[in-house]
Design a protein around this motif. Structure first.
Motif, PDB file in Angstrom:
ATOM      1  N   UNK A  18      -7.620  70.329 -79.286  1.00  0.00           N
ATOM      2  CA  UNK A  18      -9.082  70.315 -79.288  1.00  0.00           C
ATOM      3  C   UNK A  18      -9.658  68.925 -79.185  1.00  0.00           C
ATOM      4  N   UNK A  19      -8.808  67.925 -78.954  1.00  0.00           N
ATOM      5  CA  UNK A  19      -9.245  66.531 -78.892  1.00  0.00           C
ATOM      6  C   UNK A  19      -9.128  65.984 -77.470  1.00  0.00           C
ATOM      7  N   UNK A  20     -10.242  65.494 -76.934  1.00  0.00           N
ATOM      8  CA  UNK A  20     -10.226  64.867 -75.615  1.00  0.00           C
ATOM      9  C   UNK A  20      -9.385  63.596 -75.648  1.00  0.00           C
ATOM     10  N   UNK A  21      -9.506  62.833 -76.728  1.00  0.00           N
ATOM     11  CA  UNK A  21      -8.747  61.588 -76.852  1.00  0.00           C
ATOM     12  C   UNK A  21      -7.248  61.849 -76.819  1.00  0.00           C
ATOM     13  N   UNK A  22      -6.799  62.872 -77.535  1.00  0.00           N
ATOM     14  CA  UNK A  22      -5.368  63.174 -77.550  1.00  0.00           C
ATOM     15  C   UNK A  22      -4.890  63.703 -76.204  1.00  0.00           C
ATOM     16  N   UNK A  23      -5.761  64.406 -75.491  1.00  0.00           N
ATOM     17  CA  UNK A  23      -5.399  64.847 -74.138  1.00  0.00           C
ATOM     18  C   UNK A  23      -5.122  63.633 -73.257  1.00  0.00           C
ATOM     19  N   UNK A  24      -5.984  62.610 -73.364  1.00  0.00           N
ATOM     20  CA  UNK A  24      -5.785  61.385 -72.583  1.00  0.00           C
ATOM     21  C   UNK A  24      -4.526  60.647 -73.018  1.00  0.00           C
ATOM     22  N   UNK A  25      -4.299  60.577 -74.319  1.00  0.00           N
ATOM     23  CA  UNK A  25      -3.112  59.888 -74.843  1.00  0.00           C
ATOM     24  C   UNK A  25      -1.842  60.566 -74.340  1.00  0.00           C
ATOM     25  N   UNK A  26      -1.819  61.902 -74.370  1.00  0.00           N
ATOM     26  CA  UNK A  26      -0.637  62.629 -73.911  1.00  0.00           C
ATOM     27  C   UNK A  26      -0.405  62.409 -72.412  1.00  0.00           C
ATOM     28  N   UNK A  27      -1.477  62.519 -71.628  1.00  0.00           N
ATOM     29  CA  UNK A  27      -1.340  62.349 -70.178  1.00  0.00           C
ATOM     30  C   UNK A  27      -0.889  60.952 -69.803  1.00  0.00           C
ATOM     31  N   UNK A  28      -1.545  59.943 -70.372  1.00  0.00           N
ATOM     32  CA  UNK A  28      -1.204  58.552 -70.052  1.00  0.00           C
ATOM     33  C   UNK A  28       0.172  58.196 -70.612  1.00  0.00           C
ATOM     34  N   UNK A  29       0.473  58.698 -71.806  1.00  0.00           N
ATOM     35  CA  UNK A  29       1.793  58.439 -72.391  1.00  0.00           C
ATOM     36  C   UNK A  29       2.908  59.005 -71.531  1.00  0.00           C
ATOM     37  N   UNK A  30       2.676  60.185 -70.969  1.00  0.00           N
ATOM     38  CA  UNK A  30       3.670  60.793 -70.083  1.00  0.00           C
ATOM     39  C   UNK A  30       3.837  59.954 -68.819  1.00  0.00           C
ATOM     40  N   UNK A  31       2.723  59.488 -68.257  1.00  0.00           N
ATOM     41  CA  UNK A  31       2.801  58.621 -67.067  1.00  0.00           C
ATOM     42  C   UNK A  31       3.623  57.366 -67.353  1.00  0.00           C
ATOM     43  N   UNK A  32       3.383  56.744 -68.493  1.00  0.00           N
ATOM     44  CA  UNK A  32       4.114  55.517 -68.841  1.00  0.00           C
ATOM     45  C   UNK A  32       5.599  55.798 -69.041  1.00  0.00           C
ATOM     46  N   UNK A  33       5.917  56.918 -69.698  1.00  0.00           N
ATOM     47  CA  UNK A  33       7.327  57.260 -69.920  1.00  0.00           C
ATOM     48  C   UNK A  33       8.034  57.486 -68.592  1.00  0.00           C
ATOM     49  N   UNK A  34       7.374  58.187 -67.670  1.00  0.00           N
ATOM     50  CA  UNK A  34       7.985  58.468 -66.371  1.00  0.00           C
ATOM     51  C   UNK A  34       8.041  57.232 -65.486  1.00  0.00           C
ATOM     52  N   UNK A  35       7.201  56.253 -65.754  1.00  0.00           N
ATOM     53  CA  UNK A  35       7.203  55.040 -64.925  1.00  0.00           C
ATOM     54  C   UNK A  35       8.594  54.409 -64.897  1.00  0.00           C
ATOM     55  N   UNK A  36       9.262  54.366 -66.041  1.00  0.00           N
ATOM     56  CA  UNK A  36      10.586  53.745 -66.117  1.00  0.00           C
ATOM     57  C   UNK A  36      11.643  54.603 -65.421  1.00  0.00           C
ATOM     58  N   UNK A  37      11.490  55.926 -65.495  1.00  0.00           N
ATOM     59  CA  UNK A  37      12.395  56.814 -64.765  1.00  0.00           C
ATOM     60  C   UNK A  37      12.211  56.607 -63.259  1.00  0.00           C
ATOM     61  N   UNK A  38      10.951  56.489 -62.831  1.00  0.00           N
ATOM     62  CA  UNK A  38      10.633  56.279 -61.408  1.00  0.00           C
ATOM     63  C   UNK A  38      11.277  54.997 -60.891  1.00  0.00           C
ATOM     64  N   UNK A  39      11.169  53.915 -61.656  1.00  0.00           N
ATOM     65  CA  UNK A  39      11.734  52.637 -61.210  1.00  0.00           C
ATOM     66  C   UNK A  39      13.242  52.739 -61.016  1.00  0.00           C
ATOM     67  N   UNK A  40      13.932  53.445 -61.904  1.00  0.00           N
ATOM     68  CA  UNK A  40      15.383  53.584 -61.774  1.00  0.00           C
ATOM     69  C   UNK A  40      15.736  54.491 -60.601  1.00  0.00           C
ATOM     70  N   UNK A  41      14.939  55.539 -60.409  1.00  0.00           N
ATOM     71  CA  UNK A  41      15.172  56.417 -59.260  1.00  0.00           C
ATOM     72  C   UNK A  41      14.977  55.660 -57.952  1.00  0.00           C
ATOM     73  N   UNK A  42      13.961  54.796 -57.893  1.00  0.00           N
ATOM     74  CA  UNK A  42      13.694  54.045 -56.669  1.00  0.00           C
ATOM     75  C   UNK A  42      14.870  53.146 -56.303  1.00  0.00           C
ATOM     76  N   UNK A  43      15.491  52.549 -57.307  1.00  0.00           N
ATOM     77  CA  UNK A  43      16.668  51.717 -57.047  1.00  0.00           C
ATOM     78  C   UNK A  43      17.777  52.548 -56.418  1.00  0.00           C
ATOM     79  N   UNK A  44      17.984  53.750 -56.972  1.00  0.00           N
ATOM     80  CA  UNK A  44      18.997  54.647 -56.419  1.00  0.00           C
ATOM     81  C   UNK A  44      18.667  55.036 -54.982  1.00  0.00           C
ATOM     82  N   UNK A  45      17.416  55.430 -54.729  1.00  0.00           N
ATOM     83  CA  UNK A  45      17.025  55.914 -53.404  1.00  0.00           C
ATOM     84  C   UNK A  45      17.032  54.801 -52.360  1.00  0.00           C
ATOM     85  N   UNK A  46      16.704  53.584 -52.767  1.00  0.00           N
ATOM     86  CA  UNK A  46      16.798  52.451 -51.824  1.00  0.00           C
ATOM     87  C   UNK A  46      18.245  52.236 -51.391  1.00  0.00           C
ATOM     88  N   UNK A  47      19.162  52.339 -52.332  1.00  0.00           N
ATOM     89  CA  UNK A  47      20.572  52.202 -51.990  1.00  0.00           C
ATOM     90  C   UNK A  47      21.085  53.347 -51.142  1.00  0.00           C
TER      91      UNK A  47
END
Length: 200
Positions: free
Chosen positions: A99-128
């Motif tokens: 029921x909190x707009x703030x927590x909705x934003x925190x969850x969404x942005x937190x998920x983006x940040x967590x996946x950012x590091x997965x994305x960077x490692x995947x990109x290294x693999x895909x470039x190779x």
């Protein structure tokens, strides 16, 4: 790390985010009115549904082919990581179940940040794996936020049902948040749990 290792990491990140969120929210409650609370929950349900459908759409295009070729059509024509984009939308929907707009934003942005590091490692693999072809794809298509004008799709798409079922099973983790947060809300209103923080 192999591509299957990255996919396991992705599922682990999702499970960890939802588990931590559940533990944190035992002590957090919405500060808005009852009408606002219900409205945010409904909006969150829509976001969860959009996220799950978006993830299935992505899997229909790339399921089982990520290590074999560069998929550049459908959602992958607009962003290089649409699966993570839709997962972040669903995560925002999970946060909105408080029921909190703030927590909705925190969850969404937190998920983006967590996946950012997965994305960077995947990109290294895909470039190779794909060398210059992947570099060209990176040059044309944004990493995360979609560019709708780039959308294109072939006349036919080969779909692997087993991949769709696995993605749907992963998506059910988002839906599981709804009864879990309703239970937390019930325990808070009956006094079994006492929230220490109220957020809009």
């Amino acid at each position: 790390m192999s591509l299957s290792g990255f996919q396991k990491m992705r599922r682990l990140v999702l499970a960890l985010i939802i588990s931590l969120a559940f533990l944190t929210l035992l002590f957090v409650a919405s500060a808005g009115s009852s009408e606002m609370h219900e409205g945010v929950e409904v909006a969150g349900l829509i976001l969860i549904g959009a996220g799950i459908i978006g993830r299935l759409w992505c899997t229909a295009y790339i399921g089982g082919r990520k290590a074999a070729e560069i998929v550049e059509t459908g959602p992958y024509a607009m962003t290089r990581n649409p699966l993570y984009f839709f997962s972040s939308i669903a995560a925002a929907g999970v946060g909105a179940q408080t029921g909190s707009i703030l927590l909705a934003l925190v969850f969404g942005i937190g998920c983006m940040l967590a996946f950012h590091f997965v994305i960077l490692r995947e990109e290294t693999f895909l470039r190779g794996q794909f060398n210059a072809a992947y570099e060209e794809y990176c040059r044309r298509v944004p990493r995360f936020f979609p560019s709708i004008g780039l959308f294109q799709t072939p006349e036919t798409v080969a779909i692997r049902p087993d991949r769709l079922y696995l993605t749907l099973k992963d998506g059910l983790m988002f839906l599981a948040a709804i009864p879990a947060f309703e239970a937390i809300e019930y325990f808070q209103t009956t006094g079994i749990l006492t929230p220490v923080l109220h957020l809009y």
